[in-house]
Design an enzyme around this catalytic site. Structure first.
Site, PDB file in Angstrom:
ATOM      1  N   THR A   1      -6.114  25.858  10.229  1.00 27.77           N
ATOM      2  CA  THR A   1      -6.754  24.885  11.097  1.00 27.77           C
ATOM      3  C   THR A   1      -5.721  23.883  11.559  1.00 27.77           C
ATOM      4  O   THR A   1      -4.866  23.451  10.774  1.00 27.77           O
ATOM      5  CB  THR A   1      -7.923  24.184  10.369  1.00 27.77           C
ATOM      6  OG1 THR A   1      -8.524  23.234  11.236  1.00 27.77           O
ATOM      7  CG2 THR A   1      -7.466  23.500   9.103  1.00 27.77           C
TER       8      THR A   1
ATOM      9  N   GLU B   1     -13.033  23.504   6.641  1.00 25.99           N
ATOM     10  CA  GLU B   1     -12.845  23.345   5.203  1.00 25.99           C
ATOM     11  C   GLU B   1     -14.127  23.526   4.400  1.00 25.99           C
ATOM     12  O   GLU B   1     -14.075  23.578   3.161  1.00 25.99           O
ATOM     13  CB  GLU B   1     -12.251  21.952   4.921  1.00 25.99           C
ATOM     14  CG  GLU B   1     -10.807  21.776   5.365  1.00 25.99           C
ATOM     15  CD  GLU B   1     -10.654  21.426   6.851  1.00 25.99           C
ATOM     16  OE1 GLU B   1      -9.540  21.060   7.260  1.00 25.99           O
ATOM     17  OE2 GLU B   1     -11.658  21.523   7.606  1.00 25.99           O
TER      18      GLU B   1
ATOM     19  N   LYS C   1     -13.211   1.364  19.905  1.00 27.52           N
ATOM     20  CA  LYS C   1     -13.422   0.010  19.392  1.00 27.52           C
ATOM     21  C   LYS C   1     -13.191  -0.969  20.541  1.00 27.52           C
ATOM     22  O   LYS C   1     -12.065  -1.260  20.907  1.00 27.52           O
ATOM     23  CB  LYS C   1     -12.486  -0.265  18.224  1.00 27.52           C
ATOM     24  CG  LYS C   1     -12.633   0.736  17.074  1.00 27.52           C
ATOM     25  CD  LYS C   1     -11.564   0.543  16.017  1.00 27.52           C
ATOM     26  CE  LYS C   1     -11.687   1.607  14.937  1.00 27.52           C
ATOM     27  NZ  LYS C   1     -11.382   2.963  15.445  1.00 27.52           N
TER      28      LYS C   1
ATOM     29  N   TRP D   1     -18.278  -0.811  17.988  1.00 30.07           N
ATOM     30  CA  TRP D   1     -17.883   0.587  17.839  1.00 30.07           C
ATOM     31  C   TRP D   1     -18.749   1.405  18.795  1.00 30.07           C
ATOM     32  O   TRP D   1     -19.969   1.454  18.648  1.00 30.07           O
ATOM     33  CB  TRP D   1     -18.110   1.060  16.406  1.00 30.07           C
ATOM     34  CG  TRP D   1     -16.997   0.721  15.469  1.00 30.07           C
ATOM     35  CD1 TRP D   1     -16.090  -0.290  15.606  1.00 30.07           C
ATOM     36  CD2 TRP D   1     -16.674   1.396  14.258  1.00 30.07           C
ATOM     37  NE1 TRP D   1     -15.227  -0.304  14.555  1.00 30.07           N
ATOM     38  CE2 TRP D   1     -15.550   0.736  13.700  1.00 30.07           C
ATOM     39  CE3 TRP D   1     -17.203   2.476  13.577  1.00 30.07           C
ATOM     40  CZ2 TRP D   1     -14.962   1.119  12.515  1.00 30.07           C
ATOM     41  CZ3 TRP D   1     -16.625   2.875  12.387  1.00 30.07           C
ATOM     42  CH2 TRP D   1     -15.518   2.202  11.865  1.00 30.07           C
TER      43      TRP D   1
END
Length: 559
Positions: free
Chosen positions: A194, A343, A453, A458
């Protein structure tokens, strides 16, 4: 762990390990006559599939492959690849599913790093091999994969110099008797690589036990909750996620366990995909949003609307926007989202609608179908702040998703430092910022590195892309944050428009401003800049490449 009392064991008692060979064995118990199809070139039933898988094991053994050796595959999605999923791993060897979309230099790195010993390679990828062959350090055997053998028998045996033979010819010349052995279920079964934002690709690896348990997790979703619309008696499965990418999300193992009809499309071509959907009666697929967008935007989609109405599609890899979901639902496609990562083998969540949510009109279901999903069976997911503290599951608190499952990778091959970062505090860190509700819904806000940001707020780039997807005429978009002296960062957008539309940046902003004025979206969701492009840059597995977009847009601004 606490001290417990283990069960007594009789010396003669047998406890079967959880091995991939046991999944294979189930495929011929009940419906061996069902088919596995490759494009419009090849088909076989499960009895033949099992026979060919044993022949592959004999071929590999005859070529010197031993338990613990690594066998690399470079192929399109095919029946051959499926045979390798079982034939390589069940003899105790390691299957390396090579990402053929990486650069030749990256492919070379992954093959040397994985210590590949034998390579099965489709003739389409021979130019890649020619560029790196002299630099491979551990490979000593090559086998050719060719589609020509299904249309031209004279092509069998015509192989390049340095190859021991062609796949079909090698299978034809060996016995179909092979007894797959027992071994420890924690034996290494598969590996793939990956890519991240920095450094070389990372080697992810999985054991037989992990892949067995991931299959059981999918099975629980399928039977217990019907979150995955897959009925083995009637459904036909076709992956549109590359088999090199997290084992095609683990679904080939599940489909084989259930002896469901499977269709493998080879190279992804819109006409071939639609042809197989129609002629083979495909009812279940999974893919990234780009592929679904390509299919629903195809002029042929309306022509085949009746056939598409029996099709269910699970979307992952990138966020499923409401605009794309509505376009698919308008064609009758049963679309919903899922969530995971390389993963985690990969499934962590699937958009399961409960009884009350399923009773809602389709327009209202879109809100749920486009969420990352409800956390899967056997998955423990939490939210963690920057200091390692857990946050409440109240649907409001934002934190990084950390997980524990029976199938998470235990690290990165020969990379202890990055493995330790992945497993900091004993939890696997996904790098995704999200909320989790009290009723188990996981809603991804953004990747930690992609959250914008701005002005002390956010702002989720995924939410902004979702809003843009609902503007009429927008086919696809990507939003990134760039430095701003006043606000810290400001959002900038790339937009692909649908054929037949003549959108302008000013027109899109007027549409967004109207929604802001009505209080439907926040004022921060207005991008500073909207740039029209022919296509959005993608990674090798079809995800939006925000690292490249960010770099390119910074260069444009500076110039």
């Amino acid at each position: 762990m606490i001290q417990t009392k283990l069960i007594p064991r009789t010396p003669e008692a047998y406890e079967p390990p959880m091995l991939i060979k046991n999944i294979l064995a189930e495929s011929i118990k009940y419906e061996p006559q069902r088919e596995i199809v490759y494009r419009d070139l090849f088909r076989m039933n499960y009895t033949e599939f099992n026979r060919r898988t044993r022949q592959l094991a004999n071929v590999l053994t005859g070529l010197g492959i031993k338990p613990g050796d690594t066998v690399a595959v470079l192929d399109w999605d095919s029946h051959r690849y499926l045979e390798c999923f079982f034939g390589v791993t069940s003899l105790g060897a390691i299957l390396h599913t090579v990402n053929v979309r990486l650069s030749p230099a990256q492919i070379l790195f992954t093959m040397n790093h994985a210590e590949d010993k034998l390579v099965l390679i489709h003739e389409d990828f021979l130019p890649i091999l020619e560029a790196i062959k002299d630099k491979l350090t551990t490979v000593d055997t090559f086998v050719l994969l060719s589609d020509k053998v299904y249309t031209d028998l004279n092509a069998i045996g015509h192989v390049p110099n340095g190859f021991v033979g062609e796949y079909e010819a090698l299978l034809r010349d060996v016995s179909d008797h092979y007894e797959f052995p027992d071994f420890d279920e924690n034996t290494w079964a598969t590996t793939f690589y990956t890519t991240g934002t920095t450094g070389n690709p990372k080697g992810v690896y999985f054991s037989h036990r992990q892949l067995f348990m991931h299959t059981m997790g999918l099975l629980t979703y399928l039977i217990g909750y019907e979150a995955i619309p897959f009925k083995s008696r009637t459904d036909v499965y076709m992956p549109i996620t590359p088999m090199f990418h997290v084992h095609a999300w683990g679904f080939p193992f599940l489909a084989t366990l259930l002896s469901a009809k499977q269709v493998y499309p080879g190279r992804y071509d819109p006409e071939m995909l639609l042809k197989l959907l129609v002629t083979e009666g495909v009812t279940l697929s999974h893919c990234v949003p780009t592929i679904l967008n390509m299919l629903v935007s195809s002029p042929a989609a309306q022509k085949f609307k009746a056939q598409l109405s029996r099709w269910s599609v699970l979307i992952g890899g990138s966020a499923l926007t409401k605009g794309l979901a509505k376009a698919a639902l308008d064609l009758g496609i049963n679309v919903s989202a899922g969530y995971g990562m390389s993963e985690t083998a990969p499934v962590l969540a699937v958009a399961y609608l409960n009884d009350a949510e399923r009773s809602l009109p389709l327009d209202e279901q879109v809100e749920y179908r486009t969420r990352a999903g409800r956390i899967s069976p056997f998955v423990e997911a939490r939210l963690m702040d920057e200091n390692g503290n857990f946050l409440p599951h109240d649907g409001q608190a934002l934190g990084e998703v950390v997980v524990r499952t029976p199938w998470n990778t235990q690290g990165y091959y020969n990379d202890l430092e990055r493995g330790a970062e992945l497993w900091q505090n004993g939890w696997l860190h996904t790098g995704d910022v999200a909320t989790i509700s009290s009723d188990n819904w996981l809603v991804i806000a953004d990747r930690t590195k992609d959250v914008i940001k701005t002005g002390g707020e956010w702002v989720s780039s995924l939410d902004m892309e979702d809003v843009l997807s609902q503007v009429e005429g927008v086919a696809e978009s990507a939003v990134i944050g760039l430095p701003d002296e006043r606000w810290g960062e400001r959002p900038h957008a790339l937009v692909v428009q649908k054929p037949g539309y003549s959108l302008t940046a000013e027109g899109i902003k007027e549409t967004l401003q109207a929604r802001i004025d009505r209080g439907e979206i926040h004022k921060w969701y207005m991008p500073d800049r909207i740039i029209f492009v022919q296509e959005i840059p993608k990674t090798s597995v079809g995800k939006i490449d925000k690292k490249r977009i960010r770099s390119d847009m910074k260069a444009q601004i500076l110039s």
